[in-house]
Design an enzyme around this catalytic site. Structure first.
Site, mmCIF file in Angstrom:
data_model
loop_
_atom_site.group_PDB
_atom_site.id
_atom_site.type_symbol
_atom_site.label_atom_id
_atom_site.label_comp_id
_atom_site.label_asym_id
_atom_site.label_seq_id
_atom_site.Cartn_x
_atom_site.Cartn_y
_atom_site.Cartn_z
ATOM 1 N N CYS A 277 2.727 4.016 8.920
ATOM 2 C CA CYS A 277 3.040 5.322 8.321
ATOM 3 C C CYS A 277 3.819 6.176 9.318
ATOM 4 O O CYS A 277 3.333 6.459 10.418
ATOM 5 C CB CYS A 277 1.765 6.040 7.908
ATOM 6 S SG CYS A 277 2.077 7.631 7.109
ATOM 7 N N GLY B 286 10.862 -4.391 3.120
ATOM 8 C CA GLY B 286 12.091 -3.611 3.284
ATOM 9 C C GLY B 286 13.280 -4.222 2.574
ATOM 10 O O GLY B 286 13.458 -5.442 2.559
ATOM 11 N N PRO C 82 0.851 -1.194 0.000
ATOM 12 C CA PRO C 82 0.000 0.000 0.000
ATOM 13 C C PRO C 82 0.880 1.233 0.000
ATOM 14 O O PRO C 82 1.765 1.373 0.844
ATOM 15 C CB PRO C 82 -0.775 -0.127 1.326
ATOM 16 C CG PRO C 82 0.126 -0.945 2.207
ATOM 17 C CD PRO C 82 0.881 -1.866 1.295
ATOM 18 N N GLN D 235 -6.522 -0.871 2.486
ATOM 19 C CA GLN D 235 -5.886 -0.412 3.720
ATOM 20 C C GLN D 235 -6.481 0.910 4.201
ATOM 21 O O GLN D 235 -6.696 1.833 3.411
ATOM 22 C CB GLN D 235 -4.384 -0.234 3.534
ATOM 23 C CG GLN D 235 -3.682 0.060 4.864
ATOM 24 C CD GLN D 235 -2.217 0.430 4.716
ATOM 25 O OE1 GLN D 235 -1.893 1.494 4.191
ATOM 26 N NE2 GLN D 235 -1.334 -0.435 5.176
ATOM 27 N N GLU E 213 8.795 0.935 -2.599
ATOM 28 C CA GLU E 213 9.569 1.861 -3.421
ATOM 29 C C GLU E 213 10.243 1.170 -4.597
ATOM 30 O O GLU E 213 10.347 1.729 -5.688
ATOM 31 C CB GLU E 213 10.608 2.568 -2.555
ATOM 32 C CG GLU E 213 11.192 3.812 -3.202
ATOM 33 C CD GLU E 213 11.998 4.651 -2.229
ATOM 34 O OE1 GLU E 213 13.090 4.199 -1.830
ATOM 35 O OE2 GLU E 213 11.540 5.746 -1.873
ATOM 36 N N HIS F 52 7.381 -4.309 8.496
ATOM 37 C CA HIS F 52 8.382 -3.457 7.861
ATOM 38 C C HIS F 52 9.585 -3.413 8.794
ATOM 39 O O HIS F 52 9.472 -2.988 9.939
ATOM 40 C CB HIS F 52 7.814 -2.049 7.649
ATOM 41 C CG HIS F 52 8.699 -1.171 6.821
ATOM 42 N ND1 HIS F 52 8.229 -0.049 6.176
ATOM 43 C CD2 HIS F 52 10.016 -1.243 6.517
ATOM 44 C CE1 HIS F 52 9.223 0.532 5.517
ATOM 45 N NE2 HIS F 52 10.308 -0.178 5.722
#
Length: 548
Positions: A146, A249, A33, A117, A273, A213
């Site tokens: 976040c 990650g 997400p 999400q 990313e 994460h």
């Protein structure tokens, strides 16, 4: 299958935990997400590289949605999640057997499996929002990861991680009242032991899947650093075996997916990313000789998907599903093998391509008097520019005319984006021809795109990012991940500043390392490597800096 012919999924018995995961096909690859960046069209683009088994191989998440705004604001709700052509999610009933009204998000034959999400700090608002979307997804996820300032201000995401009672209420309320399972995405805490206790809270509350994460809350921006896979492994070894867990990650290349699974023991690997810069990251390379026009393979056997090909596929998805109109007719993508007969002809073509691409800029389109530009509201169109700045990052660093043309594009102005596509195709043509003439410029150490046979390349180096940059570097016209400088390197470049105490600790550590292995003054190794590709540094417009 035509989008209008699809039938919605019938309501099934609610499964949880590993039974739920297995009902999805036990996918190993997970599209993360991402705020304003994992919308329908981007999910479709990513899935398109997974082949016919995309529904079993890839699980995707929507962008994070704000639960309170979703419940209270009709415009926000209907603009950010679009499973229906007409009607309001809050008042519309579940889809009928006639799928005529189904549109994009959560489409049963196009966009599944899908998890929606939300961020929230109120159990009632979260439940109301989740009930709106449950007919159109496979599960609902709670964002606990976040780290941005807006999450601190709004008291959600990673800033709930100290309030375990609230987190338990948020998750258990969904578990007890939804028809679909609930999942949660978290970050690691200060110690592995505390992280384990935190994960147990999520599972006890009813989370069927937890995504971990491997970074702490303060690891963001220039302080992002590396994710700690060892903590994820610790959770795997100390949680019940039936726990379904995804790792997140350090996923920069396709090779990192299997390595992460092996090191962490997780059930699946999530990319955020890495997928933004290379939406083909989950895809296997085609067999030798089956590259076609979309995949490029160099003389040494290494390669990747061409940026012009991915750009075309992306914009065609928007035409087909979002705008529902045919794509413009275009010639086939350029192949050097079809145009080059000898080296002299290659040199002439290369010079012509460079001249057209560098010196010419199509004139700006003037708006006619009385003509009003209609502002796009679809999240799929609003996200285009930011996506393309990520996708084309290495190309626009070299071809600034492409960067400038893209910066002028407005959401929904497809003619302007078609113009950028034309410029990108010219730039890629130039690169392909230059490679034919001077392959030695692309086969050096700076373009080492794969590990040597039989040798394990360790990209998890906490001191510098050189190994990761070298492993990810490809010719500038090929999709590739962007490797962020580590905090120490950001300090050396001057792009990161620290408080007095943190700076003192960093200086003491640097002094210790210098004594142990020596250090040269002047330009850092990372800066030297960044300069070795021959591309001028180029600032990205603000629109390109979208948080994932």
């Amino acid at each position: 299958m035509d989008i209008h012919e699809a039938q919605p999924r019938m309501k099934k018995q609610k499964l949880t935990g590993r039974a739920f995961y297995e009902s999805l096909g036990s996918p190993k690859m997970i599209l993360a997400p991402m705020v304003d960046q994992s919308e329908f069209a981007w999910r479709m683009l990513t899935r398109s590289y997974m082949g016919s088994n995309a529904s079993k191989n890839l699980l995707a998440y929507t962008p994070m949605l704000h639960a309170r705004m979703f419940v209270e604001t009709t415009k926000y709700r209907n603009h950010h999640f679009q499973p229906l052509r007409e009607g309001d999610l809050k008042t519309s009933s579940a889809p009928s057997e006639t799928a005529q009204g189904l549109y994009l998000d959560g489409h049963p034959t196009l966009d599944r499996p899908l998890i929606v999400q939300f961020c929230a700090n109120d159990a009632d608002n979260l439940l109301k929002a989740a009930q709106c979307v449950q007919p159109y997804c496979d599960a609902v996820d709670l964002n606990l990861g976040c780290p941005q300032g807006i999450a601190r201000k709004g008291n959600y995401g990673a800033f709930l991680q100290e309030d375990w009672n609230l987190i338990h209420r948020l998750i258990s309320n969904l578990r007890d009242h939804l028809d679909v399972p609930v999942t949660a995405k978290m970050r690691i805490l200060e110690t592995k032991e505390k992280t384990l206790e935190y994960a147990k809270v999520l599972l006890a509350a009813g989370a069927s899947i937890i995504t971990v994460h491997g970074r702490q809350r303060d690891q963001k921006g220039h302080r992002t650093g590396l994710a700690d896979w060892s903590v994820i492994r610790y959770l795997r070894d100390n949680l019940p075996p039936q726990t379904v867990m995804f790792a997140n990650g350090n996923i920069l290349r396709h090779e990192d997916l299997s390595r992460c699974l092996e090191v962490t023991g997780a059930d699946g690997v999530m990319s955020a990313e890495g997928n933004l810069y290379d939406p083909t990251i989950f895809a296997e390379a085609p067999a030798l000789g089956d590259e076609g026009r979309e995949y490029w393979r160099g003389k040494d056997g290494k390669g990747g998907f061409r940026m012009d090909a991915v750009f075309r596929r992306y914009i065609d998805i928007l035409y087909q599903y979002v705008l529902e109109r045919p794509s413009p007719e275009r010639p086939p993508l350029f192949l050097p093998s079809e145009a080059i007969k000898d080296s002299k002809e290659a040199e002439v073509l290369s010079e012509e391509a460079a001249l057209v691409d560098t010196d010419q800029q199509p004139p700006a389109k003037k708006q006619k008097r009385g003509e009003k530009f209609v502002k796009a509201t679809s999240p799929n169109l609003i996200s285009m520019q930011a996506h393309l700045f990520h996708l084309l990052r290495s190309l626009v660093s070299k071809h600034t005319n492409v960067r400038d043309a893209l910066a002028r594009c407005r959401a929904g102005d497809m003619a302007a984006f078609e113009n950028v596509l034309s410029l990108v195709e010219l730039a890629v043509r130039e690169g392909l021809l230059d490679y034919q003439l001077h392959p030695e410029n692309y086969d050096g150490e700076a373009f080492d795109t794969a590990r040597p046979t039989g040798i394990e390349v360790d990209l998890i180096d906490h001191e510098n990012s050189l190994a990761a940059v070298k492993a990810c570097k490809r010719p500038w016209w090929i999709c590739q991940s962007h490797v962020r400088p580590l905090p120490k390197e950001a300090l050396e470049k001057g792009s990161l500043t620290m408080g007095k105490k943190a700076k003192q600790r960093m200086e003491e550590e640097a002094e210790r390392l210098e004594k142990s292995k020596g250090q040269t003054n002047g330009t850092s190794d990372r800066e030297k490597l960044d300069k070795s590709d021959g591309m001028e540094p180029a600032e990205m417009p603000k629109e390109a800096m979208v948080c994932g």
